[in-house]
Write a protein that holds these residues in place. Structure first.
Motif, PDB file in Angstrom:
ATOM      1  N   ASN A  76      29.227  64.009  57.649  1.00  0.00           N
ATOM      2  CA  ASN A  76      30.527  63.885  58.311  1.00  0.00           C
ATOM      3  C   ASN A  76      31.613  64.552  57.485  1.00  0.00           C
ATOM      4  O   ASN A  76      32.770  64.178  57.548  1.00  0.00           O
ATOM      5  N   ILE A  77      31.244  65.556  56.713  1.00  0.00           N
ATOM      6  CA  ILE A  77      32.203  66.288  55.888  1.00  0.00           C
ATOM      7  C   ILE A  77      32.139  67.766  56.254  1.00  0.00           C
ATOM      8  O   ILE A  77      31.063  68.358  56.284  1.00  0.00           O
ATOM      9  N   LEU A  78      33.289  68.336  56.559  1.00  0.00           N
ATOM     10  CA  LEU A  78      33.402  69.775  56.782  1.00  0.00           C
ATOM     11  C   LEU A  78      34.158  70.360  55.604  1.00  0.00           C
ATOM     12  O   LEU A  78      35.332  70.047  55.411  1.00  0.00           O
ATOM     13  N   ALA A  79      33.508  71.168  54.833  1.00  0.00           N
ATOM     14  CA  ALA A  79      34.154  71.826  53.699  1.00  0.00           C
ATOM     15  C   ALA A  79      33.743  73.279  53.733  1.00  0.00           C
ATOM     16  O   ALA A  79      32.561  73.598  53.587  1.00  0.00           O
ATOM     17  N   GLY A  80      34.690  74.142  53.975  1.00  0.00           N
ATOM     18  CA  GLY A  80      34.387  75.560  54.034  1.00  0.00           C
ATOM     19  C   GLY A  80      35.610  76.354  54.431  1.00  0.00           C
ATOM     20  O   GLY A  80      36.713  75.806  54.566  1.00  0.00           O
ATOM     21  N   THR A  86      35.885  76.195  61.834  1.00  0.00           N
ATOM     22  CA  THR A  86      36.012  76.498  63.262  1.00  0.00           C
ATOM     23  C   THR A  86      34.641  76.530  63.933  1.00  0.00           C
ATOM     24  O   THR A  86      34.439  75.892  64.975  1.00  0.00           O
ATOM     25  N   GLN A  87      33.689  77.248  63.341  1.00  0.00           N
ATOM     26  CA  GLN A  87      32.363  77.356  63.934  1.00  0.00           C
ATOM     27  C   GLN A  87      31.668  76.001  64.000  1.00  0.00           C
ATOM     28  O   GLN A  87      31.022  75.667  64.987  1.00  0.00           O
ATOM     29  N   SER A  88      31.828  75.192  62.959  1.00  0.00           N
ATOM     30  CA  SER A  88      31.214  73.858  62.967  1.00  0.00           C
ATOM     31  C   SER A  88      31.805  72.990  64.069  1.00  0.00           C
ATOM     32  O   SER A  88      31.083  72.252  64.746  1.00  0.00           O
ATOM     33  N   LEU A  89      33.114  73.068  64.267  1.00  0.00           N
ATOM     34  CA  LEU A  89      33.750  72.280  65.325  1.00  0.00           C
ATOM     35  C   LEU A  89      33.344  72.774  66.712  1.00  0.00           C
ATOM     36  O   LEU A  89      33.170  71.974  67.633  1.00  0.00           O
ATOM     37  N   VAL A  90      33.163  74.086  66.857  1.00  0.00           N
ATOM     38  CA  VAL A  90      32.664  74.632  68.132  1.00  0.00           C
ATOM     39  C   VAL A  90      31.246  74.130  68.375  1.00  0.00           C
ATOM     40  O   VAL A  90      30.905  73.716  69.495  1.00  0.00           O
ATOM     41  N   ASP A  91      30.413  74.145  67.333  1.00  0.00           N
ATOM     42  CA  ASP A  91      29.033  73.653  67.466  1.00  0.00           C
ATOM     43  C   ASP A  91      29.017  72.179  67.858  1.00  0.00           C
ATOM     44  O   ASP A  91      28.222  71.755  68.707  1.00  0.00           O
ATOM     45  N   LEU A  92      29.882  71.384  67.226  1.00  0.00           N
ATOM     46  CA  LEU A  92      29.957  69.965  67.567  1.00  0.00           C
ATOM     47  C   LEU A  92      30.410  69.772  69.009  1.00  0.00           C
ATOM     48  O   LEU A  92      29.886  68.929  69.735  1.00  0.00           O
ATOM     49  N   LEU A 101      37.497  62.986  65.053  1.00  0.00           N
ATOM     50  CA  LEU A 101      38.678  62.470  64.358  1.00  0.00           C
ATOM     51  C   LEU A 101      38.706  63.137  62.992  1.00  0.00           C
ATOM     52  O   LEU A 101      37.951  62.785  62.104  1.00  0.00           O
ATOM     53  N   LEU A 102      39.547  64.130  62.852  1.00  0.00           N
ATOM     54  CA  LEU A 102      39.558  64.954  61.648  1.00  0.00           C
ATOM     55  C   LEU A 102      40.556  64.403  60.636  1.00  0.00           C
ATOM     56  O   LEU A 102      41.730  64.213  60.941  1.00  0.00           O
ATOM     57  N   TRP A 103      40.063  64.168  59.430  1.00  0.00           N
ATOM     58  CA  TRP A 103      40.873  63.582  58.363  1.00  0.00           C
ATOM     59  C   TRP A 103      40.851  64.493  57.152  1.00  0.00           C
ATOM     60  O   TRP A 103      39.786  64.831  56.657  1.00  0.00           O
ATOM     61  N   PRO A 104      42.014  64.877  56.640  1.00  0.00           N
ATOM     62  CA  PRO A 104      42.027  65.641  55.395  1.00  0.00           C
ATOM     63  C   PRO A 104      41.818  64.687  54.221  1.00  0.00           C
ATOM     64  O   PRO A 104      42.067  63.490  54.332  1.00  0.00           O
ATOM     65  N   GLN A 128      41.224  77.788  68.745  1.00  0.00           N
ATOM     66  CA  GLN A 128      39.978  78.538  68.890  1.00  0.00           C
ATOM     67  C   GLN A 128      38.847  77.633  69.400  1.00  0.00           C
ATOM     68  O   GLN A 128      38.032  78.054  70.221  1.00  0.00           O
ATOM     69  N   VAL A 129      38.811  76.400  68.901  1.00  0.00           N
ATOM     70  CA  VAL A 129      37.785  75.452  69.349  1.00  0.00           C
ATOM     71  C   VAL A 129      37.980  75.142  70.817  1.00  0.00           C
ATOM     72  O   VAL A 129      37.022  75.113  71.602  1.00  0.00           O
ATOM     73  N   ASN A 130      39.221  74.895  71.229  1.00  0.00           N
ATOM     74  CA  ASN A 130      39.500  74.581  72.631  1.00  0.00           C
ATOM     75  C   ASN A 130      39.173  75.758  73.554  1.00  0.00           C
ATOM     76  O   ASN A 130      38.767  75.548  74.698  1.00  0.00           O
ATOM     77  N   ALA A 131      39.350  76.967  73.065  1.00  0.00           N
ATOM     78  CA  ALA A 131      39.080  78.151  73.886  1.00  0.00           C
ATOM     79  C   ALA A 131      37.588  78.454  73.985  1.00  0.00           C
ATOM     80  O   ALA A 131      37.167  79.176  74.897  1.00  0.00           O
TER      81      ALA A 131
END
Length: 132
Positions: A76-80, A86-92, A101-104, A128-131
């Motif tokens: 549950n960690i996106l680091a990159g 962006t690509q990970s969120l599109v994949d999800l 629910l994205l938390w910094p 970009q994810v929404n598109a």
């Protein structure tokens, strides 16, 4: 000892039989997420495609690409980089994650870095994810 009281002597003071009895007791606080009641699920007049999936995901945007696979395990960690996030969120999203629910990170991260990551997420990544 009842299931709603705590033995202050510590876990070693409760024998296995008593611990099992407490774990199996039926109280208002007993979690029921260990089993699935398929009969109740069948009563819900919705398909799985109509459900909203949500998960808390911590993220940070880095300058260099990172291996976000956590050695092939789900995380549950996106680091990159922004492109990787962006690509990970599109994949999800494509996998059915409707509402991440994205938390910094807050601890040990300068406020300026947190604010910049949030700005970049809002202005660059999410559109970009929404598109997609």
């Amino acid at each position: 000892m009842s299931a709603t009281t705590m033995d202050v002597r510590g876990p070693a003071a409760i024998d296995t039989t008593e611990a099992t009895r407490i774990a199996q007791s039926d109280t208002v606080l007993t979690p029921r997420f260990y089993t699935t009641d398929f009969d109740e699920l069948d009563k819900i007049d919705r398909s799985i495609d109509e459900l909203t999936m949500c998960s808390m995901i911590w993220f940070t945007i880095t300058d260099q690409e990172t291996d976000m696979s956590d050695q092939g395990k789900l995380t549950n960690i996106l680091a990159g980089t922004a492109d990787q996030v962006t690509q990970s969120l599109v994949d999800l999203k494509n996998a059915g994650m409707d509402m991440p629910l994205l938390w910094p990170p807050f601890a040990d991260v300068p406020v300026s870095k947190t604010l910049e990551d949030l700005r970049q997420l809002h202005e660059d990544i999410i559109p970009q994810v929404n598109a997609a």
